[in-house]
Design a protein around this motif. Structure first.
Motif, PDB file in Angstrom:
ATOM      1  N   CYS A 134      80.186  -6.115  -4.155  1.00  0.00           N
ATOM      2  CA  CYS A 134      79.227  -6.270  -5.240  1.00  0.00           C
ATOM      3  C   CYS A 134      78.951  -4.891  -5.833  1.00  0.00           C
ATOM      4  CB  CYS A 134      77.937  -6.946  -4.772  1.00  0.00           C
ATOM      5  SG  CYS A 134      76.971  -6.025  -3.539  1.00  0.00           S
ATOM      6  N   GLN A 135      78.283  -4.887  -6.982  1.00  0.00           N
ATOM      7  CA  GLN A 135      78.101  -3.664  -7.765  1.00  0.00           C
ATOM      8  C   GLN A 135      76.631  -3.277  -7.807  1.00  0.00           C
ATOM      9  OE1 GLN A 135      78.726  -4.263 -11.954  1.00  0.00           O
ATOM     10  NE2 GLN A 135      79.325  -2.162 -12.319  1.00  0.00           N
ATOM     11  N   GLY A 136      76.292  -2.095  -7.336  1.00  0.00           N
ATOM     12  CA  GLY A 136      74.916  -1.603  -7.353  1.00  0.00           C
ATOM     13  C   GLY A 136      74.707  -0.611  -8.478  1.00  0.00           C
ATOM     14  N   TYR A 137      74.439  -1.111  -9.678  1.00  0.00           N
ATOM     15  CA  TYR A 137      74.258  -0.252 -10.843  1.00  0.00           C
ATOM     16  C   TYR A 137      72.837  -0.349 -11.401  1.00  0.00           C
ATOM     17  CZ  TYR A 137      79.016   1.511 -11.721  1.00  0.00           C
ATOM     18  OH  TYR A 137      80.202   2.191 -11.672  1.00  0.00           O
ATOM     19  N   SER A 138      72.513  -1.466 -12.070  1.00  0.00           N
ATOM     20  CA  SER A 138      71.230  -1.603 -12.769  1.00  0.00           C
ATOM     21  C   SER A 138      70.046  -1.548 -11.809  1.00  0.00           C
ATOM     22  CB  SER A 138      71.189  -2.929 -13.541  1.00  0.00           C
ATOM     23  OG  SER A 138      72.156  -2.948 -14.561  1.00  0.00           O
ATOM     24  N   GLU A 139      68.939  -1.013 -12.321  1.00  0.00           N
ATOM     25  CA  GLU A 139      67.681  -0.958 -11.588  1.00  0.00           C
ATOM     26  C   GLU A 139      66.564  -1.475 -12.488  1.00  0.00           C
ATOM     27  OE1 GLU A 139      67.000   2.978 -10.089  1.00  0.00           O
ATOM     28  OE2 GLU A 139      68.917   3.053  -8.996  1.00  0.00           O
ATOM     29  N   ASN A 163      67.396   5.211  -0.331  1.00  0.00           N
ATOM     30  CA  ASN A 163      66.181   4.436  -0.556  1.00  0.00           C
ATOM     31  C   ASN A 163      66.073   4.099  -2.045  1.00  0.00           C
ATOM     32  OD1 ASN A 163      64.224   4.324   1.970  1.00  0.00           O
ATOM     33  ND2 ASN A 163      65.197   6.350   1.981  1.00  0.00           N
ATOM     34  N   GLY A 164      65.770   2.842  -2.333  1.00  0.00           N
ATOM     35  CA  GLY A 164      65.627   2.449  -3.731  1.00  0.00           C
ATOM     36  C   GLY A 164      65.853   0.966  -3.929  1.00  0.00           C
ATOM     37  N   GLN A 165      66.065   0.580  -5.187  1.00  0.00           N
ATOM     38  CA  GLN A 165      66.214  -0.834  -5.529  1.00  0.00           C
ATOM     39  C   GLN A 165      67.212  -1.003  -6.664  1.00  0.00           C
ATOM     40  OE1 GLN A 165      62.611  -2.737  -6.880  1.00  0.00           O
ATOM     41  NE2 GLN A 165      63.631  -4.642  -7.412  1.00  0.00           N
ATOM     42  N   LYS A 166      68.018  -2.040  -6.573  1.00  0.00           N
ATOM     43  CA  LYS A 166      68.915  -2.464  -7.644  1.00  0.00           C
ATOM     44  C   LYS A 166      68.515  -3.875  -8.079  1.00  0.00           C
ATOM     45  CE  LYS A 166      71.509   1.237  -7.474  1.00  0.00           C
ATOM     46  NZ  LYS A 166      71.668   2.166  -8.625  1.00  0.00           N
ATOM     47  N   VAL A 167      68.913  -4.253  -9.298  1.00  0.00           N
ATOM     48  CA  VAL A 167      68.596  -5.599  -9.774  1.00  0.00           C
ATOM     49  C   VAL A 167      69.780  -6.137 -10.569  1.00  0.00           C
ATOM     50  CG1 VAL A 167      67.555  -4.960 -11.993  1.00  0.00           C
ATOM     51  CG2 VAL A 167      66.709  -6.986 -10.768  1.00  0.00           C
ATOM     52  N   TRP A 168      69.836  -7.459 -10.709  1.00  0.00           N
ATOM     53  CA  TRP A 168      70.962  -8.145 -11.350  1.00  0.00           C
ATOM     54  C   TRP A 168      72.274  -7.848 -10.619  1.00  0.00           C
ATOM     55  CZ3 TRP A 168      68.247 -11.425 -13.553  1.00  0.00           C
ATOM     56  CH2 TRP A 168      67.137 -11.097 -14.344  1.00  0.00           C
ATOM     57  N   THR A 169      72.179  -7.696  -9.301  1.00  0.00           N
ATOM     58  CA  THR A 169      73.363  -7.427  -8.483  1.00  0.00           C
ATOM     59  C   THR A 169      74.078  -8.749  -8.227  1.00  0.00           C
ATOM     60  OG1 THR A 169      71.971  -5.790  -7.371  1.00  0.00           O
ATOM     61  CG2 THR A 169      74.161  -6.175  -6.462  1.00  0.00           C
ATOM     62  N   THR A 222      68.115  -6.200  -5.031  1.00  0.00           N
ATOM     63  CA  THR A 222      68.606  -5.654  -3.771  1.00  0.00           C
ATOM     64  C   THR A 222      67.814  -4.410  -3.401  1.00  0.00           C
ATOM     65  OG1 THR A 222      70.811  -6.419  -4.464  1.00  0.00           O
ATOM     66  CG2 THR A 222      70.696  -5.014  -2.522  1.00  0.00           C
ATOM     67  N   PHE A 223      67.334  -4.368  -2.157  1.00  0.00           N
ATOM     68  CA  PHE A 223      66.466  -3.281  -1.706  1.00  0.00           C
ATOM     69  C   PHE A 223      67.149  -2.466  -0.618  1.00  0.00           C
ATOM     70  CE2 PHE A 223      63.928  -6.767  -3.297  1.00  0.00           C
ATOM     71  CZ  PHE A 223      62.974  -6.151  -4.093  1.00  0.00           C
ATOM     72  N   PHE A 224      66.977  -1.139  -0.699  1.00  0.00           N
ATOM     73  CA  PHE A 224      67.528  -0.219   0.301  1.00  0.00           C
ATOM     74  C   PHE A 224      66.375   0.575   0.922  1.00  0.00           C
ATOM     75  CE2 PHE A 224      70.749  -0.088  -3.296  1.00  0.00           C
ATOM     76  CZ  PHE A 224      71.501  -1.135  -2.795  1.00  0.00           C
ATOM     77  N   THR A 225      66.210   0.452   2.220  1.00  0.00           N
ATOM     78  CA  THR A 225      65.144   1.165   2.927  1.00  0.00           C
ATOM     79  C   THR A 225      65.734   1.963   4.079  1.00  0.00           C
ATOM     80  OG1 THR A 225      63.611  -0.649   2.405  1.00  0.00           O
ATOM     81  CG2 THR A 225      62.929   0.929   4.097  1.00  0.00           C
TER      82      THR A 225
END
Length: 404
Positions: A134-139, A163-169, A222-225
C-alpha cells in the motif's frame, strides 16, 4: 527461459500461444467481476482454485511483470515480445493474473532508485503476488500539497522511529508492506522528505477503514506510533525522497489513466450502450432509440479510444526512460473526467433502474452501476486532485502566469 532481442517474434508468438493454451485455466478466460480480482499477499483469499493456479503459473514465468529483468523475477522480455504476449492474452480473453500497486507503482520506482539488495529482496515477491503493498502518501493536512507532510522519521542510531498519520491509504488494512513518505528534516519542505519501506505488522501500525458513500471501504486512515524500521529499508538517500515521490506519482497517474478507477462498478457491469439498448430501447435499425443519448455515447467511445492510445504511447515513453514531464497530470485529469462521464451515461441509460440500492426488485448489475457512479465522484480527488492537475498544466505546460 530468456529470449534474445533478435529472436524471431513469430517463433516467440507460437511458443507463447502454446504455453497459454496449456496453462491458462478455462475459468480464467471468462469476464471478471470486482469480487474476483486477485490482489495477492499473505492473506489473499482466492475466488476459486484456478485463480491461484493462474497466478502461480504467470508469476513463475515472470509474466505478471513481463519487462522486468529476470534477475528480479520478471519475464525479461523485450518491448516487442511483451506486445506479442499481451496480444495473445487478449486473444484468449485471459484475466489479469494479478492486480498490484507493487507492479504498477512501487516496483518501477524501486527498479529506478533502489539498491541491488532491495531489488532482489522485494521485487520477486511482487511478481509472484506474495506481498501486497500500500502507499503512504496523503495526510490529513497534506493532500494536494503533498510536500507539506508531517509524519516524522527520526534517526535513532541503529534504526528509524516513525510517528504520524496517513489518510486515504488504499487497502492498508489488507496490505503486507507500505512504501511511505516521511519527514526526516523539518527545516526544509521538499528537501526534507525520505522514502521508506516497512512491514504493516510492525508494532505501532494501525489501519482503520473509511466508509465511503458507495458503501465500500477501500481506503483507510493509518496511524504510526513509535514504529521501528531497519535502516536498510530506506530507498535512495536521506532527504532524497521527493524525487522518488514525483516519479512514483507519474507511474500512479499513468496506471490510473490506463486502467480506470477502482471500487464498486469497475467491472462486472454493462456499458452505457448496452444498458441504453435494454432500458431506452432501439429503433428499427437496432440503434439506441434516443438519438441525443446515442450521439453522446458515441462521442464518449471515440474519446475513450483516442485517450487509451495516448496512454499507451506515454507508457512506452516512460518504459524507454524518457522524461514524460507533466503528461501524467494531463492524463490523470482526462481519465477522471472520462470515467465520471461514463458513469453519468450509465445512470442516464438505466433510468429508474438507477434508483436501486439493495433488496429485491432491482437488477444486481444496475445496483452495482449506481454504487459505481457514487464512487466515481472521488476520481477527481484521488491520485492528485483535478484542480491541482489543471494548475500544473496551466503553469508547466501552457506557461500561464499567476494572476496578479
Amino acid at each position: 527461459m530468456a529470449y534474445d532481442v533478435t529472436e524471431d517474434l513469430d517463433a516467440f508468438r507460437a511458443e507463447t500461444r502454446e504455453w497459454l493454451e496449456a496453462n491458462c485455466p478455462p475459468s480464467m478466460r471468462t469476464p471478471m467481476k470486482d469480487n474476483e480480482i486477485v490482489w495477492g499477499g499473505k492473506s489473499e483469499k482466492f475466488p476459486n482454485p484456478e485463480s491461484r493456479i493462474w497466478l502461480e503459473r504467470m508469476g513463475e514465468k515472470g509474466w505478471t511483470a513481463p519487462e522486468w529483468p529476470a534477475a528480479y523475477g520478471g519475464g525479461g522480455l523485450t518491448k516487442e515480445q511483451n506486445r506479442v504476449l499481451q496480444e495473445e492474452l487478449r486473444r484468449i480473453k485471459a484475466r489479469p493474473a494479478l492486480f498490484s500497486f507493487g507492479l504498477w507503482m512501487f516496483g518501477p520506482a524501486l527498479l529506478e532508485f533502489g539498491n541491488e539488495e532491495q531489488k532482489k529482496r522485494f521485487l520477486p515477491d511482487i511478481v509472484k503476488g506474495k506481498t501486497r503493498w500500500c502507499q503512504g502518501y496523503s495526510e490529513p493536512g497534506a493532500g494536494s500539497d503533498l510536500a507539506g507532510l508531517q509524519t516524522r522519521c527520526e534517526d535513532k542510531g541503529d534504526h528509524y522511529l516513525i510517528n504520524g498519520q496517513k489518510v486515504w491509504t488504499s487497502y492498508a488494512d489488507k496490505a503486507d508492506w507500505i512504501f511511505c513518505l516521511v519527514r526526516t528534516d523539518t527545516s526544509v519542505k521538499h528537501e526534507g522528505i525520505s522514502f521508506i519501506l516497512f512491514d504493516m505488522t510492525s508494532p505501532g501500525v494501525e489501519a482503520r477503514p473509511i466508509l465511503l458513500i458507495s458503501g465500500e471501504s477501500p481506503f483507510c486512515e493509518t496511524f504510526f506510533t513509535d514504529v521501528k524500521v531497519p535502516k536498510d529499508q530506506l530507498v535512495g538517500r536521506v532527504n532524497g525522497g521527493w524525487e522518488i515521490a514525483k516519479r512514483l506519482l507519474q507511474f500512479e497517474r499513468s496506471s490510473i489513466s490506463a486502467g480506470g478507477f477502482g471500487g464498486t462498478g469497475g467491472s462486472g457491469i454493462l456499458g452505457p450502450e448496452e444498458y441504453a439498448k435494454i432500458h431506452v430501447g432501439t429503433d428499427s435499425e437496432g440503434r439506441i432509440a434516443d438519438g441525443d443519448l446515442r450521439g453522446r455515447i458515441a462521442d464518449h467511445k471515440m474519446y475513450a479510444k483516442a485517450f487509451n492510445l495516448t496512454v499507451q504511447r506515454q507508457t512506452e515513453q516512460a518504459k524507454a526512460g524518457q522524461q514524460v514531464g507533466h503528461t501524467a497530470s494531463i492524463l490523470k485529469y482526462g481519465a477522471a473526467k472520462m470515467n465520471q462521464d461514463r458513469h453519468e451515461l450509465l445512470i442516464e441509460a438505466l433510468g429508474s433502474e438507477a434508483l436501486g440500492w439493495e433488496g429485491e426488485g432491482f437488477d444486481k448489475s444496475a445496483m452495482r452501476a449506481t454504487r459505481g457512479w457514487l464512487r466515481s465522484k472521488g476520481n477527481s480527488i484521488e491520485g492528485g486532485t483535478s484542480e491541482i492537475n489543471l494548475n500544473v498544466i496551466a503553469k508547466r505546460v501552457l506557461g500561464l502566469k499567476d494572476h496578479q
